[in-house]
Design a protein around this motif. Structure first.
Motif, short mmCIF file in Angstrom:
data_model
loop_
_atom_site.label_atom_id
_atom_site.label_comp_id
_atom_site.label_asym_id
_atom_site.label_seq_id
_atom_site.Cartn_x
_atom_site.Cartn_y
_atom_site.Cartn_z
N PHE A 8 37.22 24.68 59.76
CA PHE A 8 37.47 25.74 58.79
C PHE A 8 38.09 25.16 57.54
O PHE A 8 38.65 24.07 57.55
CB PHE A 8 38.37 26.84 59.38
N GLU A 9 37.94 25.90 56.46
CA GLU A 9 38.54 25.53 55.18
C GLU A 9 39.49 26.65 54.78
O GLU A 9 39.25 27.82 55.08
CB GLU A 9 37.47 25.35 54.10
N LEU A 10 40.57 26.30 54.10
CA LEU A 10 41.53 27.27 53.61
C LEU A 10 41.63 27.16 52.10
O LEU A 10 41.68 26.06 51.55
CB LEU A 10 42.91 27.03 54.22
N ILE A 11 41.67 28.32 51.45
CA ILE A 11 41.86 28.37 50.01
C ILE A 11 43.06 29.27 49.75
O ILE A 11 43.09 30.42 50.20
CB ILE A 11 40.61 28.91 49.29
N ALA A 12 44.05 28.75 49.05
CA ALA A 12 45.24 29.52 48.69
C ALA A 12 44.95 30.29 47.41
O ALA A 12 44.36 29.76 46.47
CB ALA A 12 46.42 28.59 48.47
N ILE A 13 45.37 31.56 47.38
CA ILE A 13 45.12 32.43 46.23
C ILE A 13 46.44 33.03 45.77
O ILE A 13 47.17 33.61 46.57
CB ILE A 13 44.12 33.55 46.58
N HIS A 14 46.70 32.91 44.48
CA HIS A 14 47.87 33.54 43.87
C HIS A 14 47.38 34.70 43.02
O HIS A 14 46.64 34.51 42.06
CB HIS A 14 48.62 32.54 42.97
N ASP A 36 45.68 44.07 48.28
CA ASP A 36 44.68 43.39 49.10
C ASP A 36 43.28 43.99 48.99
O ASP A 36 42.29 43.27 48.90
CB ASP A 36 45.13 43.32 50.56
N TYR A 37 43.17 45.32 48.95
CA TYR A 37 41.85 45.95 48.89
C TYR A 37 41.16 45.68 47.55
O TYR A 37 39.94 45.53 47.50
CB TYR A 37 41.94 47.45 49.16
N ARG A 38 41.93 45.61 46.46
CA ARG A 38 41.34 45.33 45.15
C ARG A 38 40.90 43.87 45.07
O ARG A 38 39.84 43.56 44.53
CB ARG A 38 42.32 45.64 44.03
N LEU A 39 41.70 42.97 45.62
CA LEU A 39 41.34 41.57 45.62
C LEU A 39 40.07 41.35 46.45
O LEU A 39 39.18 40.60 46.05
CB LEU A 39 42.48 40.72 46.16
N ILE A 67 37.63 35.11 38.40
CA ILE A 67 38.19 36.47 38.52
C ILE A 67 39.48 36.50 37.70
O ILE A 67 40.40 35.72 37.95
CB ILE A 67 38.46 36.82 40.00
N LYS A 68 39.53 37.38 36.73
CA LYS A 68 40.67 37.36 35.80
C LYS A 68 41.99 37.78 36.44
O LYS A 68 43.05 37.49 35.91
CB LYS A 68 40.39 38.22 34.58
N HIS A 69 41.95 38.43 37.58
CA HIS A 69 43.17 38.87 38.25
C HIS A 69 43.76 37.82 39.18
O HIS A 69 44.82 38.04 39.76
CB HIS A 69 42.90 40.16 39.04
#
Length: 160
Positions: A16-22, A27-30, A138-140
């Motif tokens: 598996f690969e993991l990507i960290a997101i700030h 959560d539903y909008r992301l 994604i601008k957010h």
């Protein structure tokens, strides 16, 4: 008679690969913006990822999608709060209950990360860097980057 030793490391494979997101998004909008950017269909799971801490229990939200190739995508919340009530000391106006808020992290070694995108059974021809570039459009999303497996100490929290 020959003795066969099995090393536990023989069974550990990183598939598996993991990507960290700030991101400050809910959560539903992301999940909606990630679905649009990557062309996947993340859907909220009824059961979150439950973790017990000394102050109580918490449940991290999770969105899953499995494509036709068997690649499983999971968007997982990394931060949550546990509210516990403690009896405070007696004051002039009587005893008071105090609410104590404790921040809890799914991966404590990444306390600043808001969400984690876990991709299991990723095809060999798929580059993680391309996925990260699509997420950064994604601008957010403030930033996104791949996470090295060697930096994760709490890998058991990712088993669900």
């Amino acid at each position: 008679m020959a003795i066969h030793k099995l090393q536990i490391d023989d069974f550990i494979t990183v598939d598996f690969e993991l990507i960290a997101i700030h991101s400050a998004l809910e959560d539903y909008r992301l999940a909606y913006f990630i679905n649009s950017a990557l062309g996947i269909m993340l859907e909220r799971c009824e059961n979150g990822i439950g973790i017990k801490v000394k102050d109580g229990e918490t449940s991290f939200s999770r969105y899953d999608y499995e494509d036709a190739d068997g690649c499983a995508w999971s968007l997982i919340q990394n931060k949550d709060k546990v509210i516990s009530q403690h009896d405070g000391p007696a004051s002039l106006f009587g005893e008071e209950e105090m609410k104590v808020v404790t921040n809890v992290h799914l991966l404590p070694e990444f306390k600043k990360v808001d969400y984690i995108l876990k991709i299991e059974n990723i095809p060999c021809n798929t580059e993680v860097d391309e996925i990260v570039e699509s997420l950064l459009e994604i601008k957010h999303i403030a930033t996104a980057y791949p996470v090295e497996h060697s930096k994760i100490k709490s890998k058991n929290n990712l088993i669900f």
